[in-house]
Design a protein around this motif. Structure first.
Motif, PDB file in Angstrom:
ATOM      1  N   THR A 147       2.195  63.650  84.917  1.00  0.00           N
ATOM      2  CA  THR A 147       1.408  63.949  86.112  1.00  0.00           C
ATOM      3  C   THR A 147       1.157  65.444  86.249  1.00  0.00           C
ATOM      4  N   ALA A 148       2.184  66.260  86.014  1.00  0.00           N
ATOM      5  CA  ALA A 148       2.020  67.712  86.100  1.00  0.00           C
ATOM      6  C   ALA A 148       0.994  68.201  85.084  1.00  0.00           C
ATOM      7  N   VAL A 149       1.108  67.736  83.853  1.00  0.00           N
ATOM      8  CA  VAL A 149       0.180  68.167  82.803  1.00  0.00           C
ATOM      9  C   VAL A 149      -1.233  67.668  83.091  1.00  0.00           C
ATOM     10  N   ALA A 150      -1.356  66.409  83.512  1.00  0.00           N
ATOM     11  CA  ALA A 150      -2.680  65.839  83.757  1.00  0.00           C
ATOM     12  C   ALA A 150      -3.411  66.573  84.868  1.00  0.00           C
ATOM     13  N   ARG A 151      -2.724  66.812  85.973  1.00  0.00           N
ATOM     14  CA  ARG A 151      -3.367  67.498  87.096  1.00  0.00           C
ATOM     15  C   ARG A 151      -3.761  68.928  86.715  1.00  0.00           C
ATOM     16  N   MET A 152      -2.881  69.598  86.015  1.00  0.00           N
ATOM     17  CA  MET A 152      -3.148  70.983  85.664  1.00  0.00           C
ATOM     18  C   MET A 152      -4.254  71.100  84.612  1.00  0.00           C
ATOM     19  N   ARG A 153      -4.250  70.189  83.637  1.00  0.00           N
ATOM     20  CA  ARG A 153      -5.275  70.253  82.588  1.00  0.00           C
ATOM     21  C   ARG A 153      -6.649  69.960  83.154  1.00  0.00           C
ATOM     22  N   MET A 154      -6.740  69.003  84.063  1.00  0.00           N
ATOM     23  CA  MET A 154      -8.015  68.711  84.709  1.00  0.00           C
ATOM     24  C   MET A 154      -8.543  69.937  85.450  1.00  0.00           C
ATOM     25  N   ALA A 155      -7.684  70.568  86.225  1.00  0.00           N
ATOM     26  CA  ALA A 155      -8.092  71.737  87.002  1.00  0.00           C
ATOM     27  C   ALA A 155      -8.477  72.897  86.095  1.00  0.00           C
ATOM     28  N   GLN A 156      -7.729  73.101  85.012  1.00  0.00           N
ATOM     29  CA  GLN A 156      -8.022  74.190  84.098  1.00  0.00           C
ATOM     30  C   GLN A 156      -9.364  73.997  83.405  1.00  0.00           C
ATOM     31  N   GLY A 157      -9.696  72.756  83.063  1.00  0.00           N
ATOM     32  CA  GLY A 157     -10.981  72.499  82.434  1.00  0.00           C
ATOM     33  C   GLY A 157     -12.153  72.847  83.332  1.00  0.00           C
ATOM     34  N   LEU A 158     -12.030  72.515  84.611  1.00  0.00           N
ATOM     35  CA  LEU A 158     -13.091  72.841  85.560  1.00  0.00           C
ATOM     36  C   LEU A 158     -13.212  74.350  85.759  1.00  0.00           C
ATOM     37  N   LEU A 159     -12.072  75.022  85.850  1.00  0.00           N
ATOM     38  CA  LEU A 159     -12.088  76.471  86.038  1.00  0.00           C
ATOM     39  C   LEU A 159     -12.676  77.175  84.817  1.00  0.00           C
ATOM     40  N   TYR A 160     -12.343  76.685  83.629  1.00  0.00           N
ATOM     41  CA  TYR A 160     -12.863  77.267  82.390  1.00  0.00           C
ATOM     42  C   TYR A 160     -14.389  77.205  82.371  1.00  0.00           C
ATOM     43  N   ALA A 161     -14.945  76.060  82.778  1.00  0.00           N
ATOM     44  CA  ALA A 161     -16.395  75.905  82.798  1.00  0.00           C
ATOM     45  C   ALA A 161     -17.041  76.846  83.812  1.00  0.00           C
ATOM     46  N   GLU A 162     -16.403  76.994  84.974  1.00  0.00           N
ATOM     47  CA  GLU A 162     -16.963  77.886  86.002  1.00  0.00           C
ATOM     48  C   GLU A 162     -16.941  79.343  85.534  1.00  0.00           C
ATOM     49  N   LEU A 163     -15.862  79.739  84.895  1.00  0.00           N
ATOM     50  CA  LEU A 163     -15.791  81.105  84.370  1.00  0.00           C
ATOM     51  C   LEU A 163     -16.890  81.346  83.339  1.00  0.00           C
ATOM     52  N   GLY A 164     -17.129  80.368  82.472  1.00  0.00           N
ATOM     53  CA  GLY A 164     -18.173  80.520  81.467  1.00  0.00           C
ATOM     54  C   GLY A 164     -19.551  80.648  82.087  1.00  0.00           C
ATOM     55  N   ALA A 165     -19.834  79.847  83.116  1.00  0.00           N
ATOM     56  CA  ALA A 165     -21.139  79.902  83.769  1.00  0.00           C
ATOM     57  C   ALA A 165     -21.353  81.250  84.450  1.00  0.00           C
ATOM     58  N   VAL A 166     -20.312  81.762  85.110  1.00  0.00           N
ATOM     59  CA  VAL A 166     -20.437  83.055  85.782  1.00  0.00           C
ATOM     60  C   VAL A 166     -20.530  84.181  84.752  1.00  0.00           C
ATOM     61  N   ARG A 167     -19.744  84.102  83.688  1.00  0.00           N
ATOM     62  CA  ARG A 167     -19.819  85.116  82.621  1.00  0.00           C
ATOM     63  C   ARG A 167     -21.244  85.215  82.063  1.00  0.00           C
ATOM     64  N   ALA A 168     -21.913  84.077  81.939  1.00  0.00           N
ATOM     65  CA  ALA A 168     -23.254  84.053  81.348  1.00  0.00           C
ATOM     66  C   ALA A 168     -24.335  84.532  82.298  1.00  0.00           C
ATOM     67  N   SER A 169     -24.093  84.473  83.615  1.00  0.00           N
ATOM     68  CA  SER A 169     -25.193  84.689  84.557  1.00  0.00           C
ATOM     69  C   SER A 169     -25.002  85.832  85.542  1.00  0.00           C
ATOM     70  N   THR A 170     -23.794  86.339  85.712  1.00  0.00           N
ATOM     71  CA  THR A 170     -23.574  87.332  86.764  1.00  0.00           C
ATOM     72  C   THR A 170     -24.310  88.636  86.496  1.00  0.00           C
ATOM     73  N   ARG A 171     -24.780  89.243  87.564  1.00  0.00           N
ATOM     74  CA  ARG A 171     -25.417  90.572  87.489  1.00  0.00           C
ATOM     75  C   ARG A 171     -24.423  91.679  87.801  1.00  0.00           C
ATOM     76  N   ASN A 172     -23.203  91.296  88.125  1.00  0.00           N
ATOM     77  CA  ASN A 172     -22.182  92.270  88.501  1.00  0.00           C
ATOM     78  C   ASN A 172     -21.315  92.572  87.285  1.00  0.00           C
ATOM     79  N   THR A 173     -21.269  93.826  86.868  1.00  0.00           N
ATOM     80  CA  THR A 173     -20.572  94.169  85.619  1.00  0.00           C
ATOM     81  C   THR A 173     -19.063  93.985  85.732  1.00  0.00           C
ATOM     82  N   LEU A 174     -18.480  94.206  86.913  1.00  0.00           N
ATOM     83  CA  LEU A 174     -17.038  94.019  87.067  1.00  0.00           C
ATOM     84  C   LEU A 174     -16.685  92.534  87.018  1.00  0.00           C
ATOM     85  N   VAL A 175     -17.495  91.701  87.636  1.00  0.00           N
ATOM     86  CA  VAL A 175     -17.258  90.256  87.583  1.00  0.00           C
ATOM     87  C   VAL A 175     -17.435  89.755  86.151  1.00  0.00           C
TER      88      VAL A 175
END
Length: 237
Positions: A147-175
């Protein structure tokens, strides 16, 4: 409901305290100190606004990814620390100990970036995250590990995708720099979780939607290897 294993139970009071801190909050957004604040029209308009910073425009997605990285730390660090002592299997304990260590470093970086960009951060897990934490502490043996691994892996996968989308599109150099540094952290944490053997198809987030997916190969026929792009572009000459 099964009782936690003795080793996990020793760490459960500290985790339960985290849950109780936010269990009775009314609905609404969280202020920078974690307190609940009733949402209003001005709040929603401000959330969608783009503000000027020394590193370029800071938009809603930029602020959201900074908050989401913090939100992940608020539940994953205590769960991982508990699991490194209370998980049933040595592989799980080792993996979660490494997740706790790396996540602590990512949280430090995240707080530094948030302070420079004046982005308020939550101080408590969300209601959904609290329910995951409660679910995990209520398990024992291999069910606790899974249960610990499943919940954490699911959350990490979603966060990884969000980071990639922001990395590709942000206009802010610090972000952009933050997302570029944070994504390998999350990737390594997913790898650590996958070493436990508890990551299966039902522990992964849904795949992204595709508007025009390529068709599958014909059943029973193996697709031939594609020629080099340079050959195709040059007309085969």
């Amino acid at each position: 409901m099964p009782r936690p294993r003795p080793a996990a139970a020793a760490a459960a009071p500290a985790l339960a305290a985290v849950l109780l801190l936010g269990a009775c909050q009314p609905a609404g957004r969280q202020a920078s100190d974690g307190a609940a604040v009733a949402p209003g029209a001005n709040d929603e308009a401000a959330a969608q606004s783009v503000v000027t910073t020394d590193w370029g425009p800071l938009g809603p997605a930029d602020r959201d990814v900074i908050v989401q990285v913090r939100q992940a730390a608020l539940w994953e660090i205590p769960v991982a620390r508990q699991a490194q002592r209370g998980a049933a299997r040595p592989d799980t304990r080792r993996a979660l100990a490494e997740v706790a260590r790396r996540h602590t470093g990512l949280d430090r970086l995240n707080r530094q970036v948030a302070a420079r960009l004046n982005v308020p951060l939550p101080a408590r897990p969300s209601a959904e995250q609290q329910s995951w934490m409660s679910e995990i502490t209520g398990k024992s043996g291999n069910d606790y590990d899974k249960t610990a691994v499943a919940r954490m892996r699911m959350a990490q996968g979603l966060l990884y995708a969000e980071l990639g989308a922001v990395r590709a599109s942000t206009r802010n150099t610090l972000v952009r720099e933050f997302a570029q540094r944070a994504q390998p952290f999350v990737d390594q944490q997913m790898r650590q979780l996958e070493t436990t053997g508890f990551v299966t198809g039902d522990t992964l987030p849904d795949p992204p939607a595709v508007t025009a997916p390529p068709p599958p190969a014909q059943p029973g026929r193996r697709a031939g290897p594609a020629p080099a792009a340079t050959t195709v572009l040059s007309g085969g000459g």
